[in-house]
Design a protein around this motif. Structure first.
Motif, PDB file in Angstrom:
ATOM      1  N   UNK A   1       3.767   2.263   2.699  1.00  0.00           N
ATOM      2  CA  UNK A   1       4.723   3.285   2.299  1.00  0.00           C
ATOM      3  C   UNK A   1       3.995   4.589   1.993  1.00  0.00           C
ATOM      4  N   UNK A   2       4.736   5.683   2.048  1.00  0.00           N
ATOM      5  CA  UNK A   2       4.206   7.009   1.725  1.00  0.00           C
ATOM      6  C   UNK A   2       5.099   7.600   0.645  1.00  0.00           C
ATOM      7  N   UNK A   3       4.526   7.837  -0.531  1.00  0.00           N
ATOM      8  CA  UNK A   3       5.287   8.347  -1.678  1.00  0.00           C
ATOM      9  C   UNK A   3       6.527   7.495  -1.932  1.00  0.00           C
ATOM     10  N   UNK A   4       6.364   6.173  -1.777  1.00  0.00           N
ATOM     11  CA  UNK A   4       7.444   5.244  -2.063  1.00  0.00           C
ATOM     12  C   UNK A   4       8.380   4.957  -0.909  1.00  0.00           C
ATOM     13  N   UNK A   5       8.316   5.737   0.167  1.00  0.00           N
ATOM     14  CA  UNK A   5       9.175   5.521   1.339  1.00  0.00           C
ATOM     15  C   UNK A   5       8.493   4.550   2.290  1.00  0.00           C
TER      16      UNK A   5
ATOM     17  N   UNK B   1       4.281   0.532  14.492  1.00  0.00           N
ATOM     18  CA  UNK B   1       4.047   0.986  13.132  1.00  0.00           C
ATOM     19  C   UNK B   1       5.274   0.784  12.262  1.00  0.00           C
ATOM     20  N   UNK B   2       6.469   0.953  12.849  1.00  0.00           N
ATOM     21  CA  UNK B   2       7.693   0.828  12.074  1.00  0.00           C
ATOM     22  C   UNK B   2       8.476  -0.420  12.446  1.00  0.00           C
ATOM     23  N   UNK B   3       7.743  -1.524  12.735  1.00  0.00           N
ATOM     24  CA  UNK B   3       8.394  -2.718  13.256  1.00  0.00           C
ATOM     25  C   UNK B   3       9.305  -3.387  12.226  1.00  0.00           C
TER      26      UNK B   3
ATOM     27  N   UNK C   1       0.849  -1.183   0.000  1.00  0.00           N
ATOM     28  CA  UNK C   1       0.000   0.000   0.000  1.00  0.00           C
ATOM     29  C   UNK C   1       0.887   1.235   0.000  1.00  0.00           C
ATOM     30  N   UNK C   2       0.704   2.081  -1.002  1.00  0.00           N
ATOM     31  CA  UNK C   2       1.496   3.298  -1.117  1.00  0.00           C
ATOM     32  C   UNK C   2       0.567   4.504  -1.074  1.00  0.00           C
TER      33      UNK C   2
ATOM     34  N   UNK D   1      11.953  -4.216   2.203  1.00  0.00           N
ATOM     35  CA  UNK D   1      11.037  -4.384   1.084  1.00  0.00           C
ATOM     36  C   UNK D   1      11.033  -5.837   0.629  1.00  0.00           C
ATOM     37  N   UNK D   2       9.971  -6.211  -0.083  1.00  0.00           N
ATOM     38  CA  UNK D   2       9.866  -7.558  -0.640  1.00  0.00           C
ATOM     39  C   UNK D   2      10.113  -7.483  -2.137  1.00  0.00           C
ATOM     40  N   UNK D   3      10.870  -8.419  -2.658  1.00  0.00           N
ATOM     41  CA  UNK D   3      11.139  -8.458  -4.092  1.00  0.00           C
ATOM     42  C   UNK D   3      10.019  -9.211  -4.791  1.00  0.00           C
ATOM     43  N   UNK D   4       9.498  -8.633  -5.864  1.00  0.00           N
ATOM     44  CA  UNK D   4       8.393  -9.248  -6.593  1.00  0.00           C
ATOM     45  C   UNK D   4       8.814  -9.502  -8.037  1.00  0.00           C
ATOM     46  N   UNK D   5       8.422 -10.674  -8.543  1.00  0.00           N
ATOM     47  CA  UNK D   5       8.773 -11.051  -9.898  1.00  0.00           C
ATOM     48  C   UNK D   5       7.550 -10.919 -10.799  1.00  0.00           C
ATOM     49  N   UNK D   6       7.749 -10.537 -12.062  1.00  0.00           N
ATOM     50  CA  UNK D   6       6.615 -10.448 -12.989  1.00  0.00           C
ATOM     51  C   UNK D   6       6.017 -11.826 -13.247  1.00  0.00           C
TER      52      UNK D   6
END
Length: 325
Positions: A183-187, A97-99, A14-15, A103-108
């Motif tokens: 994330x917020x604006x990608x962060x 909240x910041x536990x 969720x961004x 990031x998780x890597x996702x494959x197409x």
């Protein structure tokens, strides 16, 4: 054919995009098989069952005003220390909240085909290759939704302002429980359990150090009044200061429990400037009767709220007004 009911996990990304008024949401399946050999060109299907968990700030508890027996001086001292400790500990859950921030890597993957069943959804993921013991991330769905953003503040428990997305969707959305990356604006802000069901909902994206609220009791008093002291009173005079140190305007929603009593002889008088709206919170957010102030704060500006509560009760032998918080 292979049946793997315990080897599929749902994950979300969720961004929040406050400036655009959008919320980007992606739903993925994390598959893993332990058969002891590789699966090649197998038809994969994923089904889901929904439960309810949400990311949220500290809940507001109902504020109950009652009459209680007068405590001894030693007991009053012990209770005052215990109350201070409890209030200090109220803010601790917000640290979750910041536990996690990785990031998780996702494959197409090929676009899945979703089918609505009676009480669940079924995705046909097509032919896939699964190596023994290696997780595979497959995309189920992704979309961008319109959202209204503001900051939720509850200074009775924490000075933090939580970025909040309010969704009002054109159609109901059902998202079963899974681990979500927020994330917020990608962060990345953190990861926590997430689920959603319906066309309206509130999603929290962690706290912002530039939007805060402090709550100071300017004058807490108690005493007796009336001819021959027939009544006892207790008063609180709070000054709530909301600050926006961001370089842009922000919308804020400040909430505080509204005092209630089940004793018909206890009278509660509330006076606030500006005046709040009194509402009953949703059960999933505590179900408390609360005061709610809404405002837009310009960059670098503050909002000061004068909030007074007075409680009047009969003066009975060996009873005092229990503050309830």
């Amino acid at each position: 054919a292979y049946v793997m009911p315990a080897s599929c996990r749902i994950a979300y990304r969720l961004d929040a995009r406050p400036d655009a008024g959008e919320l980007a949401l992606a739903q993925d399946a994390i598959l893993q098989q332990h058969s002891g050999f590789a699966w090649k060109d197998v038809e994969l299907f994923v089904s889901t069952v929904r439960r309810d968990k949400t990311l949220r700030p500290t809940l507001l508890s109902p504020w109950q005003i009652a009459l209680a027996s007068k405590p001894s001086s030693k007991r009053a001292f012990a209770e005052s220390r215990a109350q201070k400790i409890d209030l200090d500990q109220l803010a601790l859950p917000n640290a979750a909240v910041a536990e996690e921030t990785e990031s998780i890597a996702y494959e197409p993957a090929p676009a899945p085909v979703m089918e609505e069943k009676g009480t669940f959804r079924l995705w046909a993921l097509g032919k896939q290759n699964l190596i023994q013991g290696v997780p595979v991330h497959l995309s189920l769905a992704s979309d961008v939704y319109k959202a209204e953003y503001y900051y939720t503040l509850r200074p009775v428990s924490s000075p933090k302002g939580f970025l909040t997305a309010d969704l009002n969707l054109p159609a109901a959305l059902e998202l079963p429980p899974g681990t979500a990356q927020f994330s917020v604006d990608g962060a990345v802000m953190g990861r926590q359990n997430f689920s959603f069901n319906g066309d309206r909902g509130t999603i929290f994206f962690g706290s912002d150090a530039q939007v805060t609220a402090s709550m100071k009791d300017m004058q807490q008093t108690s005493g007796e009044q009336g001819f021959f002291s027939k009544e006892q009173t207790r008063s609180w005079h709070w000054q709530i200061t909301v600050k926006n140190t961001r370089p842009k305007p922000v919308n804020i929603v400040l909430e505080d429990p509204a005092p209630v009593t089940r004793n018909e002889n206890v009278n509660i008088i509330a006076q606030s400037t500006p005046r709040p709206e009194e509402i009953v919170n949703e059960p999933r957010f505590g179900g408390a009767r609360i005061y709610q102030w809404k405002a837009t704060l310009p960059p670098g500006e503050s909002l000061v709220i004068k909030h007074q509560i007075q409680v009047i009760a009969p003066l009975l032998p060996d009873t005092v007004i229990a503050p309830g918080r």
